[in-house]
Design an enzyme around this catalytic site. Structure first.
Site, PDB file in Angstrom:
ATOM      1  N   HIS A  76       0.838  -1.204   0.000  1.00 53.00           N
ATOM      2  CA  HIS A  76       0.000   0.000   0.000  1.00 53.00           C
ATOM      3  C   HIS A  76       0.869   1.248   0.000  1.00 53.00           C
ATOM      4  CE1 HIS A  76      -4.186  -1.637   1.342  1.00 53.00           C
ATOM      5  NE2 HIS A  76      -3.606  -2.402   0.448  1.00 53.00           N
ATOM      6  N   TYR A 205      -9.330   5.414   7.598  1.00 56.49           N
ATOM      7  CA  TYR A 205      -9.524   5.688   9.023  1.00 56.49           C
ATOM      8  C   TYR A 205     -10.496   6.851   9.113  1.00 56.49           C
ATOM      9  CZ  TYR A 205      -5.162   3.075  10.006  1.00 56.49           C
ATOM     10  OH  TYR A 205      -4.187   2.110  10.119  1.00 56.49           O
ATOM     11  N   PRO A 297      -4.605  -0.158  18.828  1.00 59.30           N
ATOM     12  CA  PRO A 297      -4.374  -0.687  17.479  1.00 59.30           C
ATOM     13  C   PRO A 297      -4.323   0.368  16.381  1.00 59.30           C
ATOM     14  CG  PRO A 297      -6.610  -1.155  18.207  1.00 59.30           C
ATOM     15  CD  PRO A 297      -5.895  -0.601  19.386  1.00 59.30           C
ATOM     16  N   LYS A 301       0.735  -0.706  15.173  1.00 62.21           N
ATOM     17  CA  LYS A 301       2.148  -0.770  15.563  1.00 62.21           C
ATOM     18  C   LYS A 301       2.508  -1.995  16.408  1.00 62.21           C
ATOM     19  CE  LYS A 301       3.509   2.887  13.469  1.00 62.21           C
ATOM     20  NZ  LYS A 301       3.916   2.539  12.091  1.00 62.21           N
ATOM     21  N   TYR A 389       3.730   6.389  10.228  1.00 64.88           N
ATOM     22  CA  TYR A 389       2.891   5.265   9.797  1.00 64.88           C
ATOM     23  C   TYR A 389       3.722   4.188   9.098  1.00 64.88           C
ATOM     24  CZ  TYR A 389      -1.330   2.848   8.291  1.00 64.88           C
ATOM     25  OH  TYR A 389      -2.327   1.905   8.112  1.00 64.88           O
TER      26      TYR A 389
HETATM   27  C1  PHB Z   1      -6.205  -4.498  10.584  1.00 59.95           C
HETATM   28  O1  PHB Z   1      -6.276  -4.715   9.362  1.00 59.95           O
HETATM   29  O2  PHB Z   1      -6.531  -5.363  11.413  1.00 59.95           O
HETATM   30  C2  PHB Z   1      -5.734  -3.182  11.038  1.00 59.95           C
HETATM   31  C3  PHB Z   1      -5.223  -2.288  10.111  1.00 59.95           C
HETATM   32  C4  PHB Z   1      -4.797  -1.046  10.520  1.00 59.95           C
HETATM   33  C5  PHB Z   1      -4.859  -0.697  11.852  1.00 59.95           C
HETATM   34  C6  PHB Z   1      -5.342  -1.596  12.782  1.00 59.95           C
HETATM   35  C7  PHB Z   1      -5.781  -2.836  12.379  1.00 59.95           C
HETATM   36  O3  PHB Z   1      -4.454   0.534  12.225  1.00 59.95           O
END
Ligand code: PHB
Ligand code: APR
Length: 395
Positions: A76, A205, A297, A301, A389
């Site tokens: 990505h 997000y 989450p 990280k 990130y």
């Molecule tokens: C996930 O795909 O489980 C996932 C992706 C990004 C995050 C947290 C969890 O920031």
């Protein structure tokens, strides 16, 4: 008591931290044994996050466990931030001079590491019960456990505590030596996994009046979504249709238009927590991963920090076995913690930016709105988001 076994490094916990450490040591010619309390099926079935930093990808490459990830993982170049349904993109690649992330489930990383251990003859003992650590403050520590009903003893030079937040390792450090730092967040994440195509080719997000939402994925045919939910919510309160309805509203009309609904193949609720224990070493015990720290989450990280810890830890152990001097071991905790705290900061900040806090007053809410508006229009602000990130380089 069975016959005593001996190894160089006893690794407690067969999650990503313990399994990756074993492979990093193996390629350097250092022997280890992993003691895991759960069954192989349980460990391989656990659903966790799925975004790997470049440095994590590089470590999997280094130990020769990257082939399936290279084939099946999705690279990505960016992700989206949404505010009340309106989106803008963080161009990770453009803002960082070429860095990207790899979307590949932690579950798959774990399976690949267990397969590699099997193929290379690295012992991973599942269903090792009642693991206890002994003589950690001397030069001959050992670990006792019970396997198939028999008491066992494993002698070693070092114990790597990779047994997650609820493990025995951190608890084996005397309370007066350990400092802990913690934030509990006033909400949790409800996650849903479904065999439907993702609503977008990148992650979204979203900060929405109804709460945070995240659109993620495991592949082009498997989606992973999350919604912020109250701490006292129950899984029974969230039939699939309610989750999909909520996701459509929170992620916005564009995402909703491309969202495919399907039955949940997994659904769970997890609390959010920031936690750090210092130091990460006591005598011959060295902590790594969730045993030493937890991040919320947001930003994914957790696994990446486990990977960077075991990178530093393997380097320290390799230096010890090469030179016989303990200087690198002495330096492990400070080196690992320097990176841990930066990731703690980013995860805490990103959580604050994207979630709705029940106790936030009007001023706090305006600050959040202003910060998102600033990020939306400032390349400098976007660059700090992107740099964190994709993951900070190893110092
Ligand atoms: C996930 O795909 O489980 C996932 C992706 C990004 C995050 C947290 C969890 O920031
Ligand atoms: N004895 C042996 N094994 C144990 C014990 C014990 N007393 N306690 C826990 N374990 C095992 C758990 O069953 C688990 O398999 O230790 C392992 C720890 O693995 P994780 O919890 O996955 O932690 P870690 O390897 O540090 O990986 C961090 O995983 O928890 C996620 O979000 C976190 O993504 C992050 C990553």
């Amino acid at each position: 008591m069975g016959e005593a076994m001996r190894t160089q490094v006893a690794i407690v916990g067969g999650g990503p931290a313990g399994l990756l450490l074993q492979q990093l040591l193996h390629v350097a010619g250092i022997e280890s044994v992993v003691l895991e309390q759960r069954s192989r099926a349980y460990v391989e079935g656990r659903i966790r996050a799925g975004v790997l930093e470049q440095v994590t990808v590089d470590l999997l490459d280094k130990v020769g466990v990257a082939a399936r990830m290279r084939r099946e993982g999705l690279v990505h170049d960016g992700f989206s931030l949404a505010v009340d349904g309106e989106r803008f993109r963080i161009d990770l690649k453009g803002l960082t001079g070429g860095s990207t992330v790899m979307v590949y489930g932690q579950t798959e990383v774990t399976k690949d590491l267990i397969d590699a251990a099997g193929a290379r003859g690295c012992p991973v003992l599942f269903e090792a019960e009642d693991v206890a650590l002994h003589d950690l403050d001397g030069e001959r520590p050992y670990v006792t456990y019970r396997k198939d009903g028999a008491d066992q003893r494993l002698d070693c030079d070092f114990v790597a505590g990779c047994d997650g937040f609820h493990g025995v390792s951190r608890a084996s450090i005397p309370a007066d030596v350990l400092n802990t730092y913690e934030r509990i967040y006033p909400f949790g994440w409800l996650g849903i996994l479904a065999d439907v195509p993702p609503c977008d080719h990148e992650l979204i997000y979203s900060n929405h009046a109804r709460g945070f939402a995240l659109a993620s994925m495991r592949s082009t045919t498997r989606s992973r979504y999350y919604v912020q939910a109250p701490l006292d919510t129950r899984i029974e309160d969230w039939p699939d249709e309610r989750v999909w309805d909520e996701l459509e509203v929170r992620l916005g009309p564009e995402a909703a238009a491309h969202m495919t609904r399907g039955p949940a193949i997994e659904k769970s609720i997890a609390p959010l927590r920031s936690f750090v224990a210092e130091p990460m070493r006591w005598g011959r015990l060295l902590l790594a991963g969730d045993a030493a720290h937890i991040v919320p989450p947001t930003g994914a990280k957790g696994l990446n920090l486990a990977a960077s810890d075991v990178h530093y830890l393997s380097e320290a152990l390799i230096a010890f076995y090469r030179t016989g001097d303990g200087q690198a071991i002495d330096g492990y905790s400070a080196k690992a913690l320097a990176r841990v705290w930066k990731a703690e900061r980013f995860s805490w900040w990103f959580t604050g930016l994207t979630h709705r806090f029940p106790e936030a007053d009007a001023f706090a809410r305006r600050m959040q709105t202003a910060e998102i508006a600033y990020i939306r229009t400032s390349r400098a602000a976007q660059t700090t988001v992107a740099e964190n990130y994709v993951g900070l380089s190893f110092g």
